[in-house]
Design a protein around this motif. Structure first.
Motif, PDB file in Angstrom:
ATOM      1  N   ARG A 202      39.816  68.129  -5.953  1.00  0.00           N
ATOM      2  CA  ARG A 202      40.836  68.179  -7.015  1.00  0.00           C
ATOM      3  C   ARG A 202      41.985  67.227  -6.698  1.00  0.00           C
ATOM      4  O   ARG A 202      42.463  66.504  -7.578  1.00  0.00           O
ATOM      5  N   ARG A 203      42.452  67.261  -5.471  1.00  0.00           N
ATOM      6  CA  ARG A 203      43.590  66.425  -5.083  1.00  0.00           C
ATOM      7  C   ARG A 203      43.264  64.950  -5.246  1.00  0.00           C
ATOM      8  O   ARG A 203      44.031  64.186  -5.842  1.00  0.00           O
ATOM      9  N   THR A 206      42.647  63.933  -8.965  1.00  0.00           N
ATOM     10  CA  THR A 206      43.904  63.904  -9.720  1.00  0.00           C
ATOM     11  C   THR A 206      44.708  62.658  -9.384  1.00  0.00           C
ATOM     12  O   THR A 206      45.284  62.004 -10.271  1.00  0.00           O
ATOM     13  N   ASP A 218      51.091  62.816 -13.489  1.00  0.00           N
ATOM     14  CA  ASP A 218      50.180  63.639 -12.707  1.00  0.00           C
ATOM     15  C   ASP A 218      49.872  64.969 -13.387  1.00  0.00           C
ATOM     16  O   ASP A 218      48.836  65.590 -13.111  1.00  0.00           O
ATOM     17  N   ALA A 222      46.072  66.234 -13.827  1.00  0.00           N
ATOM     18  CA  ALA A 222      45.585  67.538 -13.379  1.00  0.00           C
ATOM     19  C   ALA A 222      44.921  68.293 -14.525  1.00  0.00           C
ATOM     20  O   ALA A 222      43.891  68.962 -14.341  1.00  0.00           O
TER      21      ALA A 222
END
Length: 244
Positions: A202-203, A206, A218, A222
């Motif tokens: 995910r990090r 994103t 951001d 996300a």
């Protein structure tokens, strides 16, 4: 980006060095012991840090690219994941091998950005030799970009569509091995164990989506990653399961 990541499915950065003849003469003003110790002690300005590492990359360009080329050849010959991805990409292309990813269209160059690599359907794969820590980092980066190459050929995803881009980044970070626990623990200082793989993917996804021109911020990045998460994270093709 706050960490060296792959900026994929887009044209390689025009700042990548392609010819030593086109480079400006090296300015050694900032490549000094004084600036080195200022960086170590945290007293260097952002400008001093940027210019120091730029001069360092200039000095080490030939060495970095040579090492990258040697490691690249080794990986195409011996790395299980690189050999596997090459085989599956070859299966999607014409019999003449014109769409293959191989040593000739994986190019090691010096880059002025913090990304470690990029993929472009016409160019191939760019590897930023001056951003690599070691052969393992190159393997992760090359595998990441080869997942993008596979997705481009297999699914015809549009990298300018943020949902498509998010899916590409989720799959690449999941399947390349760059988010395995040991890489997160020893390289990036991520100490958590529970849901570690998902959090890493995910990090990184994103961050990559947020860096695209079509993305506002951001928060939007996300949101888009969350929209496509379930289908893209669970799609492990061409692997039977997540490679670790």
């Amino acid at each position: 980006m706050p960490e060296s990541t792959s900026s994929s499915a887009s044209a390689p950065s025009p700042s990548a060095s392609t010819s030593s003849a086109s480079k400006p003469e090296l300015d050694s003003t900032y490549y000094t012991w004084s600036n080195f110790f200022s960086i170590l002690t945290g007293s260097a300005t952002n400008h001093e840090r940027t210019e120091y590492f730029r001069a360092k990359d200039d000095i080490n360009e030939k060495r970095d690219c040579q090492r990258c080329d040697e490691d690249k050849k080794w990986l195409f010959k011996y790395s299980p994941i690189i050999r596997f991805m090459k085989h599956n990409i070859d299966l999607l292309g014409p019999d003449d091998g014109s769409a293959s990813i191989n040593e000739t269209n994986v190019r090691c160059r010096r880059c002025d950005t913090k990304q470690s690599g990029g993929f472009d359907p016409e160019y191939g794969i760019l590897i930023c030799a001056n951003q690599l820590r070691n052969r393992g980092h190159l393997e992760d980066t090359l595998a990441h970009e080869m997942v993008h190459a596979y997705d481009h050929m297999r699914f015809k995803l549009d990298p300018y569509d943020l949902r498509h881009a998010a899916c590409m980044e989720i799959r690449a970070s999941t399947l390349s091995g760059e988010c395995r626990w040991t890489r997160e623990f020893f390289t990036r200082g991520q100490w958590g164990v529970t849901q570690q793989l998902q959090e890493c993917v995910r990090r990184r996804a994103t961050l990559s989506v947020a860096a695209r021109p079509a993305c506002k911020d951001d928060v939007q990045a996300a949101h888009v990653v969350n929209e496509v998460w379930d289908s893209c994270f669970n799609d492990t093709r061409p692997f039977d399961e997540i490679y670790k």
